[in-house]
Write a protein that holds these residues in place. Sequence first.
Motif, PDB file in Angstrom:
ATOM      1  N   GLN A  94       5.290  -3.422 -12.129  1.00  0.00           N
ATOM      2  CA  GLN A  94       4.953  -4.765 -11.684  1.00  0.00           C
ATOM      3  C   GLN A  94       4.404  -4.697 -10.269  1.00  0.00           C
ATOM      4  O   GLN A  94       4.902  -3.940  -9.432  1.00  0.00           O
ATOM      5  CB  GLN A  94       6.184  -5.652 -11.738  1.00  0.00           C
ATOM      6  N   HIS A  95       3.387  -5.506 -10.015  1.00  0.00           N
ATOM      7  CA  HIS A  95       2.775  -5.490  -8.693  1.00  0.00           C
ATOM      8  C   HIS A  95       2.246  -6.877  -8.365  1.00  0.00           C
ATOM      9  O   HIS A  95       2.064  -7.715  -9.253  1.00  0.00           O
ATOM     10  CB  HIS A  95       1.648  -4.464  -8.638  1.00  0.00           C
ATOM     11  N   CYS A  96       2.030  -7.098  -7.110  1.00  0.00           N
ATOM     12  CA  CYS A  96       1.435  -8.358  -6.653  1.00  0.00           C
ATOM     13  C   CYS A  96       0.843  -8.115  -5.270  1.00  0.00           C
ATOM     14  O   CYS A  96       1.224  -7.183  -4.570  1.00  0.00           O
ATOM     15  CB  CYS A  96       2.467  -9.470  -6.617  1.00  0.00           C
ATOM     16  N   GLY A  97      -0.073  -8.986  -4.894  1.00  0.00           N
ATOM     17  CA  GLY A  97      -0.690  -8.867  -3.581  1.00  0.00           C
ATOM     18  C   GLY A  97      -0.005  -9.780  -2.578  1.00  0.00           C
ATOM     19  O   GLY A  97       0.326 -10.925  -2.877  1.00  0.00           O
ATOM     20  N   VAL A  98       0.244  -9.252  -1.385  1.00  0.00           N
ATOM     21  CA  VAL A  98       0.877 -10.027  -0.318  1.00  0.00           C
ATOM     22  C   VAL A  98       0.077  -9.799   0.962  1.00  0.00           C
ATOM     23  O   VAL A  98      -0.226  -8.667   1.310  1.00  0.00           O
ATOM     24  CB  VAL A  98       2.346  -9.601  -0.097  1.00  0.00           C
TER      25      VAL A  98
END
Length: 93
Positions: A26-30
């Motif tokens: 799982q990944h996301c941009g911050v």
Amino acid sequence: CSSDLSYASLTRSLSLVLDEYYSVLQHCGVSATAGDGVDGFWAAVDRAVEDFEADYVADLRDRVDEPKARWRAKGRRDVERLQNDVGLAKIDG
């Protein structure tokens, strides 16, 4: 040379493992400056916690409980054998 074939096979296997690992990661941009995506980050952390509890912890509990159950079953069998042996000794004696 057989070492070249072994190296190629190992490289291919490692590549497949990494592909599988990254496909489920799982990944996301911050944004470190604006803080955009922090809510998505915490949502991803919550999902990871759920996955950890459902998969890893459940599997770990099963692995811990299995030897304990075998040990208890063996203890019950040993007690039954002892009771049978003691019962036979009273009849013979």
